[in-house]
Design an enzyme around this catalytic site. Sequence first.
Site, short mmCIF file in Angstrom:
data_model
loop_
_atom_site.label_atom_id
_atom_site.label_comp_id
_atom_site.label_asym_id
_atom_site.label_seq_id
_atom_site.Cartn_x
_atom_site.Cartn_y
_atom_site.Cartn_z
N CYS A 159 26.93 77.03 81.54
CA CYS A 159 25.53 77.20 81.14
C CYS A 159 25.01 75.96 80.41
CB CYS A 159 25.38 78.43 80.26
SG CYS A 159 23.71 78.65 79.65
N CYS A 162 22.71 76.61 77.44
CA CYS A 162 23.38 77.10 76.22
C CYS A 162 24.13 75.97 75.52
CB CYS A 162 24.42 78.17 76.53
SG CYS A 162 23.96 79.31 77.80
N ASP A 163 24.82 75.16 76.30
CA ASP A 163 25.79 74.22 75.71
C ASP A 163 25.41 72.75 75.86
OD1 ASP A 163 27.29 76.44 75.06
OD2 ASP A 163 28.42 76.39 76.92
#
Length: 333
Positions: A159, A162-163
């Site tokens: 992701c 997200c990261d």
Amino acid sequence: MLDRIHRHLRHHYLQSIKQKNMTEEIEKVRVLIIGSGPAGYTAAIYTSRAELKPVLYQGLQPGGQLTITTDVENFPGYPEGISGYQMMEDMRKQAERFGADIRWGVITSVDFSERPFKVVADETKTILADSVIIATGASARWLGLETEEKYRGYGVSACATCDGFFYKGKDVAVIGGGDTAAEEATYLAKICKKVYLIHRRTEMRASKAMQNKVFNTPNIERLFGYVPVEITGEKNVDGLTIKNVTTQEISNIVVDGVFVAIGHTPNSAIFKGQIEMDENGYIITVPGSTKTNVEGVFAAGDVQDTHYKQAATAAGTGCMAAIEAERFLNSVS
Ligand code: NDP
């Protein structure tokens, strides 16, 4: 990273419920909706407007996959686009406005052998449901490399939104040739110094629009015709070993992050043995409907969609499932 957090949250959530030793009453519901992506929320909007008082369990990722994407530009009604997270918040609020009972919790087992269907939430609470709409979606797929598991959360992710932040100014690799890979690569290119897009074939299957974005981003280097063979590093990822599929030549690239974007697996494990599914775990529905082989159980969205997998089609099938559930309930009561 997100994976680790989800597993951690799930563990502690279930533990805390067990510790409370709750002896809950058995609850009866007309429509139980499992899952909170566009399919689940649309089903909740329709069934609540039909006064069926739906109960919806959100699962571990409330809002589903769209909450971890960037802007959604292809859902009708948003001429300027909208963040996936915001869109799902809006859908939830819309369903709640009509009285849908939306709960944070996980369905942990189901028994579809007789009606009402017996469903257990959070391993403790039993619900008897006259009808069930399955809208559990799909989850990111992994390559299956040993080192991929080892470095998950330490440089391996599925992701980018997200990261990606953790790789600011660094070099990363994205694996895959579909729309997800294209989207992740272009997103990361804005944060990272360089993005290697590694794809096993020479042609991407991503839409032309997404391919154009990739081709027009100068800091994306395409390594097509390559497969990853090993991820390297001490505690954190420091490189990726790749193999040229034609020459079999092995080479290494220096990266701090590896983003796997090779598609998804339907979230249907808890329904195994209870409902018909194909060899990949997609729930089989009667063509042109959301009916499953169990009368009164309907499936909508990515968990039954091997082809389109769009927010708009998920919402569409969520609507179909709601209408079909309503008709079913009318026919049996
Ligand atoms: P896809 O199934 O479309 O693509 C998966 C990619 O990963 C393919 O290029 C595939 O290669 C590759 N792949 C699969 N397994 C492996 C493996 N073991 N090793 C190496 N490569 C592998 O999945 P996506 O998640 O990209 O997209 C799913 C659906 O969601 C699509 O319908 C897509 O259009 C949609 N989507 C739409 C978006 C948007 O409109 N904004 C954004 C994201 C997704 P190969 O091509 O060789 O099979």
